[in-house]
Design a protein around this motif. Structure first.
Motif, short mmCIF file in Angstrom:
data_model
loop_
_atom_site.label_atom_id
_atom_site.label_comp_id
_atom_site.label_asym_id
_atom_site.label_seq_id
_atom_site.Cartn_x
_atom_site.Cartn_y
_atom_site.Cartn_z
N ARG A 148 21.99 33.37 38.04
CA ARG A 148 23.34 32.69 38.42
C ARG A 148 23.98 33.33 39.65
NH1 ARG A 148 24.00 28.06 34.94
NH2 ARG A 148 26.17 28.34 36.11
N CYS A 161 34.62 36.25 36.32
CA CYS A 161 34.76 35.37 35.17
C CYS A 161 35.36 36.18 33.73
CB CYS A 161 33.32 34.87 34.66
SG CYS A 161 33.46 33.50 33.55
N GLU A 197 27.10 32.85 40.31
CA GLU A 197 28.70 33.03 40.04
C GLU A 197 28.44 33.84 38.77
OE1 GLU A 197 27.32 29.74 37.96
OE2 GLU A 197 27.39 29.76 40.17
N SER A 242 18.52 28.09 37.48
CA SER A 242 19.93 28.77 37.13
C SER A 242 21.25 27.69 37.48
CB SER A 242 20.05 30.17 37.21
OG SER A 242 19.01 30.71 36.53
N TYR A 247 30.47 30.28 29.60
CA TYR A 247 31.58 30.02 30.55
C TYR A 247 31.10 30.04 31.84
CZ TYR A 247 34.38 30.08 26.24
OH TYR A 247 34.71 29.77 24.98
N THR A 248 31.52 29.39 32.98
CA THR A 248 31.13 29.50 34.35
C THR A 248 32.36 29.94 34.94
OG1 THR A 248 29.10 27.81 34.05
CG2 THR A 248 30.34 28.45 36.28
N SER A 289 24.12 25.20 38.74
CA SER A 289 24.92 24.37 37.60
C SER A 289 24.41 23.12 38.04
CB SER A 289 26.46 24.55 37.99
OG SER A 289 26.86 24.33 39.26
N CYS A 336 29.38 34.23 35.33
CA CYS A 336 29.20 33.56 33.79
C CYS A 336 29.26 34.52 32.69
CB CYS A 336 28.16 32.63 33.84
SG CYS A 336 27.70 31.59 34.98
N HIS A 358 27.50 39.00 30.64
CA HIS A 358 27.77 38.56 31.55
C HIS A 358 27.03 38.83 32.72
CE1 HIS A 358 30.12 42.09 32.50
NE2 HIS A 358 30.19 41.51 33.89
#
Length: 212
Positions: free
Chosen positions: A108, A138, A110, A46, A130-131, A48, A112, A161
């Motif tokens: 993830r 977010c 963060e 997951s 969208y990250t 980035s 998203c 999200h």
């Protein structure tokens, strides 16, 4: 999962085999560094591209090739998972859709946002991802979502999200942002079907909770 546990589970071997074509003899060491950094294959999956590059700083030319291989493997797995949603009305309560959300968002680190666009019958058209700039926030992208829906001639939208904190419960901010989006899109003949919150292996549907 610790480095020792990962090694016992064979994760290092699996990762090293995947990376061997691009990392060559350094593949076992690269795999070890990645597992030490991310803790498990799931979290690594997951991560980035930027986080992967940071983890491999100092690996020279192998860096970009390894990152590209991991991202390509992820894209392939996600494309295969999406096939289960194609050609039929999207059901946010279905097991297939929930598995897809967990795969996309569950690990993830963060926050998203995933925006899924559907036609008037609820058939999947496309999605945007969208990250978050910040680890714990977010915001729902209002303008890009509306613009994209018009470009695709989409009449229905599903949001999802993640909560890296581990609680699959909509916050008051989540609810307020969702209702704001609905107020914006409904006069434009775009229906907001659902907003799902993902944490680990758990998915909460605002529609099912009576919040939408």
């Amino acid at each position: 999962m610790s480095h020792v546990a990962a090694q016992e589970a064979g994760q290092l071997c699996v990762l090293a085999a995947l990376l061997a074509p691009c990392a060559g003899p350094a593949a076992p060491e690269v795999a070890r560094q990645l597992i030490l950094r991310f803790g498990s294959l799931r979290t690594l999956y997951s991560a980035s591209a930027e986080a992967l590059r940071d983890a491999l700083a100092g690996q020279g030319g192998a860096n970009l090739a390894v990152v590209a291989a991991i991202v390509a493997a992820r894209d392939l797995a996600e494309a295969a998972a999406r096939e289960a949603m194609l050609g039929v009305p999207l059901d946010t309560g279905s097991e297939a859709f929930r598995r897809y959300l967990v795969a996309r968002l569950g690990s993830r680190r963060e926050e998203c946002v995933l925006v899924v666009f559907c036609n008037v019958q609820g058939i999947y058209i496309a999605e945007d991802f969208y990250t978050g700039v910040r680890r714990t926030e977010c915001l729902i992208p209002l303008r890009p979502t509306v613009r994209r829906a018009f470009d695709l001639d989409a009449h229905r939208v599903v949001l999802a999200h993640n909560h890296p904190s581990g609680a699959a419960r909509p916050s008051s901010d989540d609810i307020a942002a969702t209702l704001q989006l609905r107020v914006v899109v409904e006069p434009l003949e775009i229906r907001l079907d659902d907003h799902c919150v993902v944490a680990g292996n758990h998915v909460a549907s605002m529609k099912a909770l009576g919040l939408l």
